[in-house]
Enzyme design. Structure first.
Site, PDB file in Angstrom:
ATOM      1  N   LYS A   1      18.897 -36.917  -5.125  1.00 54.01           N
ATOM      2  CA  LYS A   1      17.696 -37.048  -4.295  1.00 54.01           C
ATOM      3  C   LYS A   1      16.530 -37.401  -5.194  1.00 54.01           C
ATOM      4  O   LYS A   1      16.549 -37.101  -6.390  1.00 54.01           O
ATOM      5  CB  LYS A   1      17.394 -35.725  -3.583  1.00 54.01           C
ATOM      6  CG  LYS A   1      16.536 -35.892  -2.356  1.00 54.01           C
ATOM      7  CD  LYS A   1      17.349 -36.375  -1.163  1.00 54.01           C
ATOM      8  CE  LYS A   1      16.532 -36.558   0.084  1.00 54.01           C
ATOM      9  NZ  LYS A   1      17.378 -36.740   1.258  1.00 54.01           N
TER      10      LYS A   1
HETATM   11  P1  NAD Z   1      10.067 -39.774   8.824  1.00 52.98           P
HETATM   12  O1  NAD Z   1       9.067 -39.863   7.759  1.00 52.98           O
HETATM   13  O2  NAD Z   1      10.537 -40.993   9.481  1.00 52.98           O
HETATM   14  O3  NAD Z   1       9.567 -38.766   9.966  1.00 52.98           O
HETATM   15  C1  NAD Z   1       9.128 -37.463   9.732  1.00 52.98           C
HETATM   16  C2  NAD Z   1       8.514 -36.976  11.032  1.00 52.98           C
HETATM   17  O4  NAD Z   1       8.225 -35.579  10.908  1.00 52.98           O
HETATM   18  C3  NAD Z   1       7.182 -37.662  11.385  1.00 52.98           C
HETATM   19  O5  NAD Z   1       7.145 -37.904  12.765  1.00 52.98           O
HETATM   20  C4  NAD Z   1       6.149 -36.618  10.995  1.00 52.98           C
HETATM   21  O6  NAD Z   1       4.966 -36.762  11.733  1.00 52.98           O
HETATM   22  C5  NAD Z   1       6.900 -35.366  11.375  1.00 52.98           C
HETATM   23  N1  NAD Z   1       6.379 -34.150  10.749  1.00 52.98           N
HETATM   24  C6  NAD Z   1       5.977 -33.950   9.482  1.00 52.98           C
HETATM   25  N2  NAD Z   1       5.528 -32.691   9.342  1.00 52.98           N
HETATM   26  C7  NAD Z   1       5.669 -32.098  10.556  1.00 52.98           C
HETATM   27  C8  NAD Z   1       5.398 -30.798  11.071  1.00 52.98           C
HETATM   28  N3  NAD Z   1       4.896 -29.854  10.288  1.00 52.98           N
HETATM   29  N4  NAD Z   1       5.678 -30.553  12.380  1.00 52.98           N
HETATM   30  C9  NAD Z   1       6.189 -31.495  13.185  1.00 52.98           C
HETATM   31  N5  NAD Z   1       6.472 -32.735  12.748  1.00 52.98           N
HETATM   32  C10 NAD Z   1       6.211 -33.024  11.460  1.00 52.98           C
HETATM   33  O7  NAD Z   1      11.291 -38.945   8.175  1.00 52.98           O
HETATM   34  P2  NAD Z   1      12.804 -38.938   8.629  1.00 52.98           P
HETATM   35  O8  NAD Z   1      13.527 -39.952   7.824  1.00 52.98           O
HETATM   36  O9  NAD Z   1      12.894 -38.934  10.106  1.00 52.98           O
HETATM   37  O10 NAD Z   1      13.270 -37.518   8.067  1.00 52.98           O
HETATM   38  C11 NAD Z   1      13.101 -36.304   8.797  1.00 52.98           C
HETATM   39  C12 NAD Z   1      14.089 -35.270   8.263  1.00 52.98           C
HETATM   40  O11 NAD Z   1      15.409 -35.786   8.381  1.00 52.98           O
HETATM   41  C13 NAD Z   1      13.930 -34.905   6.789  1.00 52.98           C
HETATM   42  O12 NAD Z   1      14.291 -33.550   6.623  1.00 52.98           O
HETATM   43  C14 NAD Z   1      14.941 -35.783   6.107  1.00 52.98           C
HETATM   44  O13 NAD Z   1      15.362 -35.256   4.852  1.00 52.98           O
HETATM   45  C15 NAD Z   1      16.061 -35.738   7.122  1.00 52.98           C
HETATM   46  N6  NAD Z   1      17.021 -36.835   7.030  1.00 52.98           N
HETATM   47  C16 NAD Z   1      16.624 -38.148   7.139  1.00 52.98           C
HETATM   48  C17 NAD Z   1      17.588 -39.153   7.064  1.00 52.98           C
HETATM   49  C18 NAD Z   1      17.239 -40.596   7.260  1.00 52.98           C
HETATM   50  O14 NAD Z   1      18.174 -41.418   7.303  1.00 52.98           O
HETATM   51  N7  NAD Z   1      16.001 -40.978   7.404  1.00 52.98           N
HETATM   52  C19 NAD Z   1      18.934 -38.825   6.856  1.00 52.98           C
HETATM   53  C20 NAD Z   1      19.297 -37.479   6.763  1.00 52.98           C
HETATM   54  C21 NAD Z   1      18.331 -36.490   6.855  1.00 52.98           C
END
Ligand code: NAD
Length: 429
Positions: free
Chosen positions: A107
């Site tokens: 990561k």
């Molecule tokens: P992103 O940046 O696209 O979206 C994050 C979202 O969370 C945004 O809408 C933001 O406004 C919101 N957010 C941030 N702080 C917040 C809070 N305190 N309360 C409510 N909403 C809040 O990120 P993403 O890629 O969707 O990732 C989200 C989660 O999923 C992370 O934990 C990431 O590690 C995990 N994840 C992502 C992927 C991927 O392919 N993108 C894969 C596996 C896991």
């Protein structure tokens, strides 16, 4: 009462220790797997638009590569810490092993606030960060991908920077890149889609509000859903569940949350448009505003935490009113909360399973990039579904076999696979 442990690395190590003990891992293997193999911290300067120079700190942590090259996203966020990146790298190792793809775990993260930076500043930050970590990444060494606040554009800059330094195009260096430069169809939606498949498998398991359409296609008409986080994972999961007939009654992002009870719930297509226009889900017509974290307490069938870690804790777990928690985010539930949810018979689909769709399709993208192949979106989605269904079944079987919860079962399967790989490879020299 002692203060709840919220250090993500300590939490991940604690979860691993529990499983290592149950699996009776040898002492040396246990100690080896509870730490990352390699950690790189870089402090680097970036020219800002006003001519000043700012120094940023970034990390790339490689947890384990016994089963294949390291793989894991890069996060841009003001709260990134080395321990957070360590924890997420370890989760990647277990996730890849659980779903049976030949990658290890890594990561990356940069401490920055992308919302306050211009596109040009973000590009310069990305290019410099990639140059700094280029000594340990590579298409058959360590392959980055998007995570919180990084997207396909950031991946394109990573590809370009790495390729410029090599002198030729290296599409296999990242996944989650734009389609026009070798990204895979279906990658953008993969994590949310995988999450949706895992929820359908859970509903099938409980024989709950599920209607078979035809071979392997199901509808979940009327199942109520709340989604925390409306980014890549949350918005796609919400949209796909909505298309399957679910009623999305509450959604939140970093700026606030909204609730809509009445008939049909939220119109997700319109909400996505609203978020694109206003950069927030707040003030969406016909909804009631929710305060931060109130979303977690909304009465619904399925709660999808899809924002950040440590959202469901010992403090609020007794107020969760969902029947199923599908962890779209990494590490949203603390061990103390896990215990409470389990006592309350709330079924948790753990992060290593619920959000594995992203890395599964990243693997498909990497395979296509290395072989210069282009798969159809249907092919990608079908293969993703197959792996998600198999992984869910294997985890449920392990849950029964070990008489435990879903997270422990998933970890047992994953850790055993990684430990077997370490053992069969032997210790060098
Ligand atoms: P992103 O940046 O696209 O979206 C994050 C979202 O969370 C945004 O809408 C933001 O406004 C919101 N957010 C941030 N702080 C917040 C809070 N305190 N309360 C409510 N909403 C809040 O990120 P993403 O890629 O969707 O990732 C989200 C989660 O999923 C992370 O934990 C990431 O590690 C995990 N994840 C992502 C992927 C991927 O392919 N993108 C894969 C596996 C896991």
């Amino acid at each position: 009462m002692t203060k709840e442990e919220l250090n993500p690395f300590k939490i991940t190590q604690h979860q691993f220790d529990k499983v290592a003990k149950r699996l009776e891992l040898k002492k040396g293997t246990h100690e080896y797997l509870r730490l990352p193999q390699r950690e790189l911290t870089v402090n680097f300067p970036v020219k800002m638009d006003d001519g000043s120079i700012e120094v940023f700190t970034g990390y790339r942590v490689q947890h384990n590569n016994a089963r294949g090259p390291y793989k894991g996203g890069i996060r841009y966020h003001p709260d990134v810490t080395l321990d957070e990146v360590r924890a997420l790298s370890m989760l990647m190792t277990w996730k890849c092993a659980l779903v049976g793809i030949p990658f290890g775990g890594a990561k990356g993260g940069v401490v920055c606030n992308p919302k306050k930076m211009s596109k040009e500043e973000l590009e310069r930050l990305t290019r410099r960060f990639v140059s700094e970590i280029s000594i340990i990444i590579g298409p058959d060494r360590d392959i980055p991908a998007p995570d919180v606040y990084t997207d396909a554009q950031v991946m394109a800059w990573i590809l370009d920077t790495y390729s410029m330094n090599k002198g030729y195009c290296v599409p296999g260096i990242v996944t989650g890149k734009p389609i026009s430069i070798g990204g895979s169809l279906g990658r953008n939606e993969a994590t949310g889609r995988g999450c949706m498949f895992s929820i359908i498998e859970a509903l099938k398991h409980f024989d709950y509000k599920i209607i078979k359409e035809d071979k392997d296609n199901y509808r979940i008409d009327g199942a109520t859903v709340a989604v925390q986080g409306f980014g890549n994972v949350g918005s796609v999961a919400a949209k796909l569940l909505f298309e399957k007939g679910a009623k999305i009654i509450a959604v939140s992002d970093s700026k606030g949350g909204i609730l809509k009870k009445g008939k049909g719930g939220l119109d997700i297509d319109k909400l996505i448009e609203h978020k694109l226009e206003t950069r927030s889900v707040s003030d969406f017509s016909g909804t009631t505003e929710l305060k931060s974290k109130e979303i977690l307490k909304v009465k619904c069938d399925i709660l999808v935490p899809a924002a950040l870690e440590n959202q469901i804790t010992g403090e609020n777990a007794d107020r969760i009113k969902a029947k199923i928690v599908a962890e779209g985010a990494n590490g949203p539930t603390t061990p103390e909360a896990d215990k409470i949810l389990s006592e309350r018979d709330i079924f948790v689909i753990p992060d290593v399973l619920a959000n594995a769709g992203g890395v599964i399709v990243s693997y498909f993208e990497w395979v296509q990039s290395l072989q210069q192949l282009v798969w159809t979106e249907r092919d990608v989605n079908e293969r993703l579904k197959e792996i998600m269904q198999r992984s869910f079944r294997e985890t449920i079987d392990a849950k029964g076999e070990y008489n435990t919860d879903m997270r422990t079962a998933a970890y047992m399967l994953a850790v055993e696979r990684v430990s077997d790989a370490v053992t069969i490879r032997g210790i060098f020299p």
